[in-house]
Write an enzyme that holds these catalytic residues in place. Structure first.
Site, PDB file in Angstrom:
ATOM      1  N   ALA A 103      -6.869   8.939 -11.439  1.00 23.36           N
ATOM      2  CA  ALA A 103      -8.280   8.675 -11.146  1.00 23.36           C
ATOM      3  C   ALA A 103      -8.488   7.317 -10.487  1.00 23.36           C
ATOM      4  O   ALA A 103      -9.557   6.726 -10.588  1.00 23.36           O
ATOM      5  CB  ALA A 103      -9.103   8.748 -12.440  1.00 23.36           C
ATOM      6  N   GLY A 104      -7.448   6.827  -9.793  1.00 22.34           N
ATOM      7  CA  GLY A 104      -7.588   5.580  -9.045  1.00 22.34           C
ATOM      8  C   GLY A 104      -8.347   5.805  -7.749  1.00 22.34           C
ATOM      9  O   GLY A 104      -8.979   6.850  -7.548  1.00 22.34           O
ATOM     10  N   PRO A 143     -10.447   3.466   6.385  1.00 24.82           N
ATOM     11  CA  PRO A 143     -11.260   2.362   5.882  1.00 24.82           C
ATOM     12  C   PRO A 143     -10.680   1.642   4.675  1.00 24.82           C
ATOM     13  O   PRO A 143     -11.092   0.522   4.366  1.00 24.82           O
ATOM     14  CB  PRO A 143     -12.579   3.049   5.508  1.00 24.82           C
ATOM     15  CG  PRO A 143     -12.182   4.451   5.167  1.00 24.82           C
ATOM     16  CD  PRO A 143     -11.019   4.788   6.052  1.00 24.82           C
ATOM     17  N   SER A 145      -2.294   1.931  10.878  1.00 21.86           N
ATOM     18  CA  SER A 145      -2.219   2.857   9.743  1.00 21.86           C
ATOM     19  C   SER A 145      -1.705   4.227  10.161  1.00 21.86           C
ATOM     20  O   SER A 145      -1.779   4.608  11.334  1.00 21.86           O
ATOM     21  CB  SER A 145      -3.608   3.024   9.109  1.00 21.86           C
ATOM     22  OG  SER A 145      -4.076   1.804   8.585  1.00 21.86           O
ATOM     23  N   HIS A 190      -0.126  -8.677  14.380  1.00 24.61           N
ATOM     24  CA  HIS A 190       0.223  -7.569  13.491  1.00 24.61           C
ATOM     25  C   HIS A 190      -0.738  -7.507  12.307  1.00 24.61           C
ATOM     26  O   HIS A 190      -1.218  -6.418  11.951  1.00 24.61           O
ATOM     27  CB  HIS A 190       1.655  -7.735  12.992  1.00 24.61           C
ATOM     28  CG  HIS A 190       2.049  -6.709  11.974  1.00 24.61           C
ATOM     29  ND1 HIS A 190       2.352  -5.407  12.305  1.00 24.61           N
ATOM     30  CD2 HIS A 190       2.144  -6.790  10.618  1.00 24.61           C
ATOM     31  CE1 HIS A 190       2.631  -4.726  11.210  1.00 24.61           C
ATOM     32  NE2 HIS A 190       2.509  -5.545  10.163  1.00 24.61           N
ATOM     33  N   MET A 214      -7.359   6.360  -4.589  1.00 25.72           N
ATOM     34  CA  MET A 214      -6.928   7.496  -3.768  1.00 25.72           C
ATOM     35  C   MET A 214      -7.380   8.813  -4.382  1.00 25.72           C
ATOM     36  O   MET A 214      -7.874   9.705  -3.690  1.00 25.72           O
ATOM     37  CB  MET A 214      -5.404   7.470  -3.631  1.00 25.72           C
ATOM     38  CG  MET A 214      -4.874   6.265  -2.892  1.00 25.72           C
ATOM     39  SD  MET A 214      -5.035   6.415  -1.114  1.00 25.72           S
ATOM     40  CE  MET A 214      -3.602   7.402  -0.747  1.00 25.72           C
ATOM     41  N   THR A 248       0.857  -1.184   0.000  1.00 25.46           N
ATOM     42  CA  THR A 248       0.000   0.000   0.000  1.00 25.46           C
ATOM     43  C   THR A 248       0.894   1.236   0.000  1.00 25.46           C
ATOM     44  O   THR A 248       2.123   1.127  -0.050  1.00 25.46           O
ATOM     45  CB  THR A 248      -0.925   0.027   1.228  1.00 25.46           C
ATOM     46  OG1 THR A 248      -0.147   0.364   2.397  1.00 25.46           O
ATOM     47  CG2 THR A 248      -1.586  -1.333   1.455  1.00 25.46           C
ATOM     48  N   CYS A 249       0.288   2.407   0.094  1.00 25.63           N
ATOM     49  CA  CYS A 249       1.080   3.635   0.068  1.00 25.63           C
ATOM     50  C   CYS A 249       1.975   3.769   1.296  1.00 25.63           C
ATOM     51  O   CYS A 249       2.950   4.514   1.272  1.00 25.63           O
ATOM     52  CB  CYS A 249       0.169   4.850  -0.048  1.00 25.63           C
ATOM     53  SG  CYS A 249      -1.023   5.011   1.290  1.00 25.63           S
ATOM     54  N   ASN A 250       1.637   3.071   2.372  1.00 25.49           N
ATOM     55  CA  ASN A 250       2.405   3.227   3.605  1.00 25.49           C
ATOM     56  C   ASN A 250       3.108   1.972   4.081  1.00 25.49           C
ATOM     57  O   ASN A 250       3.752   1.986   5.117  1.00 25.49           O
ATOM     58  CB  ASN A 250       1.496   3.728   4.738  1.00 25.49           C
ATOM     59  CG  ASN A 250       1.289   5.214   4.673  1.00 25.49           C
ATOM     60  OD1 ASN A 250       2.224   5.952   4.378  1.00 25.49           O
ATOM     61  ND2 ASN A 250       0.080   5.671   4.909  1.00 25.49           N
ATOM     62  N   ARG A 251       3.009   0.867   3.335  1.00 25.71           N
ATOM     63  CA  ARG A 251       3.657  -0.360   3.788  1.00 25.71           C
ATOM     64  C   ARG A 251       3.873  -1.322   2.630  1.00 25.71           C
ATOM     65  O   ARG A 251       3.140  -1.312   1.630  1.00 25.71           O
ATOM     66  CB  ARG A 251       2.831  -1.040   4.874  1.00 25.71           C
ATOM     67  CG  ARG A 251       1.527  -1.668   4.387  1.00 25.71           C
ATOM     68  CD  ARG A 251       0.739  -2.301   5.532  1.00 25.71           C
ATOM     69  NE  ARG A 251       0.288  -1.288   6.468  1.00 25.71           N
ATOM     70  CZ  ARG A 251       0.775  -1.129   7.708  1.00 25.71           C
ATOM     71  NH1 ARG A 251       1.700  -1.942   8.162  1.00 25.71           N
ATOM     72  NH2 ARG A 251       0.326  -0.179   8.484  1.00 25.71           N
TER      73      ARG A 251
END
Length: 432
Positions: free
Chosen positions: A190-191, A115, A109, A99, A193, A49-52
């Protein structure tokens, strides 16, 4: 189960490193199959994901999944893993399960309770199922993960007034301008996010939303839904001359906005300020853009103020969620312990049934052909005897599942009854 989770996230790894290890959905199936070629790795799921970026691994019994991952990482990423170990975290078995519960529930997060992460974990699971790298072991893990996440979201206030990365970005833009009314905003990408950011902007009353995407049809669809305007990707610079805020979240592997680009743009804007929010990983905007006069750039790691406030609001809900996690870990442990004795129960049932069938044949040879009533009576008698005899051993085996000496107890039972391990479909056992 030999479960290992190894990964990097916003908590320990800078954005530059997360970019280096990030994987998009197109390449993940290939990477999963590459991971499974390691002799120690039985199953694998990748959450990116964007953070992991996390690698969920089930290693074969008595094998070191971490050693296999190290070899994979150094080969695939062409890095010396020891140079980055301080940024990675490694969780095993129940710690790994906890975890994963926290990740899917939004408790780990950047924006607590966001969500989107549960959907991202489910997509990771589906990709692994399609690649056939998620088998029985990780299937049990992820079904428990999804059930736990559902409980946390429905039984606590973690998801109450949920805040996402996209909404946090919009909140920061709103603070910068003291309100978004009469502002023109461009969404690049346009995904999911980008769509979420656009919807938050509309709810804040922006005057105009422009949407651009490499696949123009996607931009048109989203713009129509939001009553905005679609912009060809090749024309974003002309459009950016007129906007106040840019939120970028494409999946490009390289910068789409460089310092030189921004300097040319700002020269055309006659000093009008521009607020740029880059929520893409890898980043869409060159960090050097910050040095351009009149341009303010915030990336995904710059949302700390919003996330800190979010964390304080959800602290009590997180304490309640911890109780749910503890319960679900105990349930998972109990199910795993029960599975340890199932093969022995199956083998014992099969052995006694073989003896019963052999004795039935002997009786038929001794007494000749039996009438249907006699056959039915003999079957009922022998089945009843078998069930009564097996009731106590089965009960003791199930109780032994939770005992520290269960392995020794199971070995004794198998020795007494001369049982052979049969791995085929243990769920077929009839357990009274």
């Amino acid at each position: 189960m030999n479960l290992v989770v190894v990964g990097i996230s916003h908590k320990k790894a800078p954005l530059e490193l997360r970019e280096r290890f990030a994987l998009n959905e197109r390449i993940i199936p290939e990477v999963l199959l590459r991971l499974q070629t390691e002799p120690e790795i039985e199953e694998a799921v990748i959450i990116s994901t964007c953070n992991r970026v996390e690698f969920v691994l089930s290693a074969f019994e008595k094998q070191d999944g971490m050693a296999a991952f190290r070899r994979f990482a150094e080969s695939f990423y062409r890095v010396r893993f020891d140079d980055f170990t301080h940024c990675f975290y490694i969780h095993r078995d129940e710690e790994a399960l906890r975890h994963l519960f926290q990740v899917a529930s939004g408790l780990d997060s950047l924006i607590v309770g966001e969500p989107q992460v549960l959907g991202q974990v489910k997509q990771a699971y589906f990709l692994a199922k399609q690649a056939e790298t998620c088998g029985n072991a990780l299937e049990q893990v992820f079904q428990s993960v999804f059930n736990t996440a559902k409980r946390v979201r429905t039984e606590t206030h973690v998801a109450e007034a949920p805040v996402s990365i996209s909404s946090a970005a919009v909140e920061m833009a709103e603070r910068a301008f003291g309100g978004l009314q009469n502002k023109t905003v461009m969404i690049i990408g346009a995904g999911q996010m980008g769509e979420l950011a656009a919807r938050h902007l509309v709810s804040k009353g922006v005057a105009t939303v422009l949407v651009s995407n490499r696949t123009h049809a996607h931009a048109v669809t989203l713009a129509q839904e939001l009553r905005g305007l679609a912009v060809q990707f090749s024309e974003i610079w002309q459009a950016m001359c007129k906007v106040d805020i840019v939120i970028s979240s494409t999946g490009c592997p390289h910068f789409i906005i460089t310092r030189d680009d921004m300097e040319r743009l700002m020269a055309e804007r006659d000093g009008r300020p521009l607020f740029v929010i880059d929520i893409a990983v890898p980043r869409d905007v060159d960090p050097a853009v910050r040095e351009v006069a009149g341009c303010t750039l915030v990336n995904i790691d710059g949302l700390e103020e919003v996330t800190h406030h979010n964390l304080l609001e959800r602290q009590k809900a997180m304490e309640a969620a911890d109780g749910i996690l503890a319960q679900e870990i105990e349930l998972f442990r109990a199910r795993q312990e029960q599975l340890n004795v199932v093969p022995t129960i199956v083998s014992l049932r099969r052995r006694v049934e073989d003896i019963r069938q052999a004795e039935m044949k002997r009786m038929r040879r001794m007494f000749g052909e039996l009438t249907p009533n006699q056959e039915q009576a003999l079957e009922a008698l022998t089945h009843g005897l078998v069930n009564k005899i097996l009731h106590t051993p089965f009960t003791e085996l199930k109780h032994a599942a939770g005992r520290p000496d269960r392995s020794e107890f199971i070995d004794v039972v198998r020795t007494i009854f001369h049982l052979q391990e049969d791995p085929t479909n243990p769920s077929a056992a009839i357990i009274n």
